[in-house]
Every structure is written in C-alpha cells, then in structure tokens.
Design an enzyme around this catalytic site. Sequence first.
Site, short mmCIF file in Angstrom:
data_model
loop_
_atom_site.label_atom_id
_atom_site.label_comp_id
_atom_site.label_asym_id
_atom_site.label_seq_id
_atom_site.Cartn_x
_atom_site.Cartn_y
_atom_site.Cartn_z
N PRO A 2 0.84 -1.22 0.00
CG PRO A 2 -0.57 -1.49 1.82
CD PRO A 2 0.68 -2.01 1.21
CD GLU A 3 4.24 2.90 -2.30
OE1 GLU A 3 4.41 3.96 -1.65
OE2 GLU A 3 5.12 2.04 -2.43
CG HIS A 90 -3.01 -13.78 7.58
ND1 HIS A 90 -1.86 -14.22 8.21
CD2 HIS A 90 -3.18 -14.56 6.49
CE1 HIS A 90 -1.37 -15.24 7.51
NE2 HIS A 90 -2.14 -15.48 6.48
NE ARG A 109 5.74 -10.07 2.98
CZ ARG A 109 6.62 -9.57 2.12
NH1 ARG A 109 6.20 -9.00 1.02
NH2 ARG A 109 7.91 -9.63 2.38
NE ARG A 151 21.33 15.71 1.17
CZ ARG A 151 20.23 15.27 1.77
NH1 ARG A 151 19.39 16.10 2.33
NH2 ARG A 151 19.96 13.98 1.80
#
Length: 270
Positions: A2-3, A90, A109, A151
């Site tokens: 999931p983003e 789960h 997971r 950077r």
Amino acid sequence: MPELPEVETTLRGIEPHLLNQQVARVIVRDPRLRWPVPAEVVKAEGQSFISLSRRGKYLLLKLQQGGLIIHLGMSGSLRILQHPTHPAKHDHVDAELQNGVCLRFNDPRRFGAFLWVDGEMNEHELLSDLGPEPLSDEFTADYLYQRSRERRVAIKNFIMNGHIVVGVGNIYASESLFMAGIHPQRAAGRVSRQRFEGLVAAIRDVLDRAIRRGGTTLRDFVDSEGAPGYFAQELLVYDRAGSDCFQCGAPIRQKVIGQRSSYYCPACQR
Ligand SMILES: [Zn+2]
C-alpha cells in the site's frame, strides 16, 4: 505494498463508518506486528472517534482522549464489517463499535502497525520528523530547491526520503521523474529550481490521479470478502524495462538505485 494513494483511499473508505462512533471492544488476536500491539489499545473502549486523518502512510484515528496510529506495512488492510463474520487467518485486530460495526485489521506479512498514543498524535516519534505532505501547500519547488543544495544524493533517493517529503514511494518516484524529464541518478543538488517546478507538479499529478482512481474502489472497504484490492496504475516507465518509451520510442531502462529498481528513459531523462 500500500502506497500513499491506497492509504488515502483507505481513510476515505473507513471514515464515514467510524466518525463519532463509540468503540465497544478492541480484540487483539495476534499482537506480533512490526511493533507489538500495545495492551493500551483497550483504552479506546468507551470512547468515540473524533477525527480520522493521514500523515504520510500512517492513519491517525483520534479518540476523545488519545488515539490509534495504524500503518498497513507491506500487506495490511482495513475493512468495515456491518455484519461481522468469523475472523479469518491474519485478521489480527478488531475494533468493535457500539452500533455493531467492526473495523478489522488484516495483515498476512505482519509488517504493519496498530499503536496507541496517549498525547498529541502528531508529536509521536514516528511522525514528528516527517517532511511535508506532497499534496500540501508546503511542498513547493522552492522548498525542494533549498533542501537539496549541496546534496549529492541521487534525486530519486532524495524524493523518496520521508524527512524531505512523505509518501513518494518507488513507483511514484520513477513515474514523476520521467514526467519531469529528470534522470533518477542526477545529484539532487544539481537540479535547477525550474526543473523542481516540473517535478513538484509531476509528483502531485501522479498521486492525485492514483487517489482519484482509488475513489472508484471505496465500496470495497465495506463487507468485502477479502482485503480491498489495490487499483491498477497506468504506468509510463515503472516495470516497463525494454518496452518503448511512450514519448520517444527508446527502450526503457531498469537500474538499481539505492537498492530499489528504477525505471527511466535514457533519452528523455537527463
Ligand atoms: Zn523517451
């Protein structure tokens, strides 16, 4: 995994069912998530949800006193059950509401998190050092320009760093750099202010489109059999190694940058 768009969609999917509703009982079947689910989560019992929000990929469920921080990790999902069924494998945590509805957290997971916070949620150590939200007014080309001077880190790693900006995952970083025409390995400090304008617009656009696509899946959060599915992206470069660039026809390349697979067009991105 999931983003940010999936987390935002989750927020919109569960919010109408939880807001102003009182928690009757919290059931923890397996506390072994990324961090153990603390016993304090039962402090939610008897309290109502007064606001739900998102910070990066964390969901903040604020109660009258304290609140819950939930992270979906690699494989977590939340569902709303109007007629709670027997928990399946789960289904690690349930928050049962007074009105009979159940919020169920599933995570095969177990890299997700289900935490309790007593004080101000945004001051929690997981949240206090996070960079701005990519869809907020604070996220501007000027901001990225200032933060990136001197950077040498690759621009792709720079925009995936949660201290710089939250929620730009691997897929969205690849896609937005392509849209902005910036090579993923270019040193962050060598990107001009003008090109940052294009990059900020691209990041907003790619996330915005994914969130809008997620809007069509909102009903999947209620009484669905399995976990809500994640919506297919229309991808320009990600996972397209060897295929033709949609812009110039050159083959898309794949390269590992900062231990993550990166996809780019060697002709369009400099
Ligand atoms: Zn190209």
